[in-house]
Each structure stands twice: as structure tokens, then as C-alpha cells.
Write an enzyme that holds these catalytic residues in place. Structure first.
Site, short mmCIF file in Angstrom:
data_model
loop_
_atom_site.label_atom_id
_atom_site.label_comp_id
_atom_site.label_asym_id
_atom_site.label_seq_id
_atom_site.Cartn_x
_atom_site.Cartn_y
_atom_site.Cartn_z
N TYR A 182 89.99 64.70 45.90
CA TYR A 182 89.12 64.35 46.89
C TYR A 182 88.84 63.23 47.05
O TYR A 182 89.55 62.30 46.18
CB TYR A 182 87.83 65.27 46.68
N ARG A 230 83.06 63.56 37.31
CA ARG A 230 84.35 64.40 37.11
C ARG A 230 85.41 63.45 37.38
O ARG A 230 85.50 62.92 38.75
CB ARG A 230 84.23 65.54 37.94
N LEU A 301 89.87 76.54 31.40
CA LEU A 301 90.18 77.73 30.63
C LEU A 301 89.70 77.66 29.20
O LEU A 301 90.56 77.78 28.20
CB LEU A 301 91.79 77.85 30.45
C1 LIG Z 1 85.58 79.49 42.50
C2 LIG Z 1 85.53 78.16 41.95
C3 LIG Z 1 85.18 77.11 42.63
C4 LIG Z 1 85.52 75.73 42.21
N1 LIG Z 1 84.62 74.73 43.02
C5 LIG Z 1 84.79 73.57 42.39
C6 LIG Z 1 83.75 72.52 42.79
O1 LIG Z 1 82.87 72.71 43.47
N2 LIG Z 1 83.88 71.23 42.05
C7 LIG Z 1 84.67 70.71 41.11
O2 LIG Z 1 84.63 70.03 40.41
N3 LIG Z 1 85.45 72.06 40.55
C8 LIG Z 1 85.39 73.24 41.16
N4 LIG Z 1 86.05 74.20 40.66
C9 LIG Z 1 86.81 74.04 39.42
C10 LIG Z 1 85.88 74.38 38.12
O3 LIG Z 1 84.85 73.77 38.29
C11 LIG Z 1 86.82 74.12 37.01
O4 LIG Z 1 87.01 72.70 36.60
C12 LIG Z 1 88.11 74.85 36.87
O5 LIG Z 1 87.92 76.30 37.31
C13 LIG Z 1 88.54 75.02 35.27
O6 LIG Z 1 87.60 75.83 34.52
P1 LIG Z 1 87.81 77.37 34.29
O7 LIG Z 1 89.02 77.51 33.62
O8 LIG Z 1 86.38 77.61 33.37
O9 LIG Z 1 87.46 78.14 35.40
C14 LIG Z 1 86.03 75.31 41.06
C15 LIG Z 1 86.66 76.47 40.42
C16 LIG Z 1 86.55 77.92 40.86
C17 LIG Z 1 87.06 79.16 40.18
#
Ligand SMILES: Cc1cc2nc3c(=O)[nH]c(=O)nc-3n(C[C@H](O)[C@H](O)[C@H](O)COP(=O)(O)O)c2cc1C
Length: 366
Positions: A182, A230, A301
Site C-alpha cells: 500500500y 506495520r 502463521l
Molecule cells: C481476512 C484478512 C484481512 C486482512 N486485512 C488486513 C488489514 O486490514 N491490514 C493488514 O495490515 N493486514 C491485513 N491482513 C493480514 C493480517 O493482518 C496478517 O498480517 C496475516 O494474515 C498473517 O497473519 P495470520 O497468519 O495470523 O493470518 C488481513 C488478513 C486476512 C486473513
């Protein structure tokens, strides 16, 4: 006491534990305005056992949304609609509330993921996108306009205005989105930034605009709250950003007075090849932590509570965020506490799910 469940202070805010619900776009707003989907989603996650719940990427101007259904905090209407939702979270939930402020840049003006995530057609409400350079994200994507001085000032002021709204709404934490391709990341990465003015070229120049935004937000965001960004630990592409670059950026943010960084990765180009696996971004967080003085959150993850605990006890990060883990299990924090032998606050209405909090409940049928 498991380290994951010890309090952490970022800026002027102490969080009950080191677990955050990571921001997650819901693509469910209309004209940037949150609704009852966001109400139930956020209320549920405010009772997840996490010390911090960060509201999804929220745009600082309409053109800063990814899709027409992304949240905004750029008008009185968007601000007002948050009020009852946050009041519910505060009245019943146990998490402190933060919000991620963002501008989608050249990755904006696309359909929601379940409609393909591809660029909007002109007759379907496409808008002009903006970036460091006039290079589209991919073939057939919108060509962004390279921001000139007036555009940079407009977007910087947009971040400031949204931060003021977030303060008025009582958010205790603001996170600027400087990752995932972004706009702010688009400036820092050499893959997307091909400018030859003061905002392009060297890392110092590429960081300049995001740091100007950061300083402007720092100037209005109260010191007794928490402020972070971030950032990108790797572009996962030859010649792209590395964890060492992330550490340089983190040190600059620390110098400006930021309280933490969350180290994520990827998203700058469709050519990036991400090596996924449990805790796959922890090494980037660890490098940033070793090479800077700022508090570091790791994400990506982290699902097993023992992995989350090890990341903290081994000093690889100060706190963790989970996204999909919380969608799958909105009580992940409770279950992590059970697995690690910690006590956390539960809403009294749900005590019966925890027999030790409601002695005899298992025996009583009502
Ligand atoms: C449905 C969804 C929406 C997401 N939206 C954002 C967001 O708005 N901003 C962001 O920085 N990351 C976003 N992400 C990334 C997550 O915040 C996270 O960094 C990424 O999924 C890895 O973490 P996890 O393995 O616990 O899912 C999104 C991820 C998912 C699955």
C-alpha cells in the site's frame, strides 16, 4: 506465569497481555461507513482474550480504500458510525482498541476478494489511484498517478485528520499501514518507487514521505496513547526491501517517537514469492528487534500458543498478532491461556464455559 500473558506497555498504554488481533479487512462497509457486520465482528473479537484488538485497514481518503467496501475514517459520517460499535466493545469486551490507518495507493480501486479482487471497471465506480511512481501493480491494473507535492501534502494531512478522529473516538492505539504494497510501503520499496526527486533513489529518500506522515501524526496523536507502524521485513523479491532495511526504518520511527513496529512482509509485486510456514515472519521481527530500540510485534502463521510463547521468551519479539487464527477461533486467547496455564479475564456472562469460574456449573442443568 507465561510471558505471553504478562502486560506490555506501548507508549502510555498498558495492555493486559502480548496478544493482538491483527487488522483484518472485512470489505463490508458502504461509503467507508461501518455497519452491523463490523459491530458483531469487533464485539466478538473484543472478548477473544487478546489484550489488543486492531480495527482493519481504514482509509484516510475515499481514494485510499482498496475496494468500494473498505472502511474509512475521513468524514463525520464515518466517524459517527464507529461510536456505537466501539461503545459496545468497551462495555462488554476485554481488549483495548486500536485502528490501522492506511492509504491503498496503486492497489486501490479493485473488487472485493470474493468477486475476484481485480480492478474495477470505469462504469463500476473505478477511481484514480495514486503512488510514488506511475507504475501499475500488475498488467491490466489501474495506472496510478505519481504524487506531486500537493498530492503528498493532501495525503499526509489526511492521515493527520483521521488520527484526530481516531483520538476523538477514544482509540488507544493507532497503527499506520506501511506494508503489503500500500501507499507508504510503495514509497519505501525500490521495486515500486522509481522517482528521481527527494522522495526516490536512496533508502533515506524513499523513507522520506512515510516518515513525514509519521512525524505529522506523531505531532497530533497523544503521547499517553500508543502509536506504531506495520512495516515490511522483506519484499520477497530480488533487489527489494530486507530485514536490515526494516531495522533502519524502525530506528527512524523510534527517533520520531513511535512506540512499536509490527513486522510483516510481501505484497509489493505479484512477482514476490513468499515462503510460508509457522512463524515465517519471526526472523524479520528478530532482526529489527536486535538492530533497533523500538518494541516489535511479530505476525504471520502464529497459531500454536507454544510458538507464541517461545517467540516472547526467546526475545525474538515483544508481542504477537494473529489474524486468521482469531477468525477460526474467536476465543483463541482463552484457549491459549488454558494451554499455557494462565488466567485471563472472561466476560461474566460466559463464565459457565469455564467451570473453575462457575463452580458446580457442570453439575447444574438449567
Ligand atoms: C481476512 C484478512 C484481512 C486482512 N486485512 C488486513 C488489514 O486490514 N491490514 C493488514 O495490515 N493486514 C491485513 N491482513 C493480514 C493480517 O493482518 C496478517 O498480517 C496475516 O494474515 C498473517 O497473519 P495470520 O497468519 O495470523 O493470518 C488481513 C488478513 C486476512 C486473513
Amino acid at each position: 506465569m507465561p510471558q505471553l500473558f504478562t502486560p506490555i506497555t506501548l507508549g502510555g498504554v498498558t495492555f493486559a497481555n502480548r496478544i493482538a488481533v491483527s487488522p483484518m479487512c472485512q470489505y463490508s462497509a458502504t461509503d467507508g461507513v461501518p455497519n452491523d457486520w463490523h459491530a458483531q465482528h469487533l464485539a466478538s473479537l473484543s472478548m477473544s482474550g487478546a489484550g489488543l484488538l486492531v480495527v482493519e485497514m481504514t482509509a484516510v481518503e475515499p481514494e485510499g480504500r482498496i475496494t468500494p467496501h473498505c472502511l474509512g475514517l475521513y468524514s463525520d459520517a464515518t466517524e459517527a458510525a464507529f461510536e456505537p460499535i466501539l461503545a459496545t466493545c468497551r462495555r462488554w469486551g476485554t481488549a483495548k482498541l486500536g485502528i490501522q490507518l492506511a492509504h491503498a495507493g496503486r492497489k486501490g480501486s479493485v473488487r472485493v476478494p470474493w468477486e475476484g479482487g481485480t480492478p474495477l471497471a470505469g462504469n463500476a465506480g473505478a477511481w484514480q489511484t495514486y503512488a510514488s511512481s506511475a507504475i501499475p501493480f500488475d498488467e491490466e491494473w489501474h495506472t496510478p498517478q505519481a504524487l506531486d507535492d500537493a498530492g503528498l501534502a493532501r495525503i499526509r494531512d489526511g492521515f493527520v485528520a483521521s488520527a484526530r478522529r481516531a483520538d476523538r473516538l477514544g482509540f488507544e492505539l493507532v497503527e499506520l499501514h506501511g506494508a503489503h504494497g500500500y501507499l507508504l510501503h510503495n514509497f519505501v520499496s525500490p521495486i515500486s518507487n522509481r522517482r528521481n526527486d527527494a522522495y526516490g533513489g536512496s533508502l533515506a529518500n524513499r523513507m522520506r514521505f512515510p516518515l513525514e506522515v509519521a512525524a505529522a501524526v506523531r505531532a497530533v496523536w497523544p503521547r499517553d496513547k500508543a502509536l506504531g507502524m506495520r512495516i515490511t521485513g522483506s519484499d520477497w523479491i530480488d533487489g527489494g526491501l530486507t530485514a536490515e532495511d526494516a531495522a533502519v526504518f524502525a530506528n527512524e520511527l523510534h527517533g520520531i517517537g513511535f512506540d512499536y513496529v509490527c513486522v510483516s512482509s510481501g505484497g509489493i509485486s505479484p512477482q514476490a514469492r513468499v515462503a510460508l510456514g509457522p512463524g515465517y515472519q519471526v526472523p524479520f521481527a528478530e532482526t529489527v528487534k536486535k538492530q533497533s530500540k523500538i518494541a516489535v510485534q511479530s505476525v504471520g502463521l502464529i497459531v500454536d500458543p507454544h510458538l507464541a510463547e517461545a517467540i516472547i521468551t526467546e526475545g525474538r519479539a515483544d508481542c504477537v498478532a494473529l489474524a486468521r487464527g482469531f477468525l477460526d477461533d474467536p476465543r483463541w486467547g482463552w484457549h491459549a491461556a488454558d494451554a499455557l496455564g494462565a488466567e485471563i479475564a472472561h466476560p461474566p456472562q460466559y463464565h459457565r464455559a469455564r467451570p473453575r469460574l462457575w463452580p458446580g456449573a457442570a453439575l447444574v442443568r438449567r
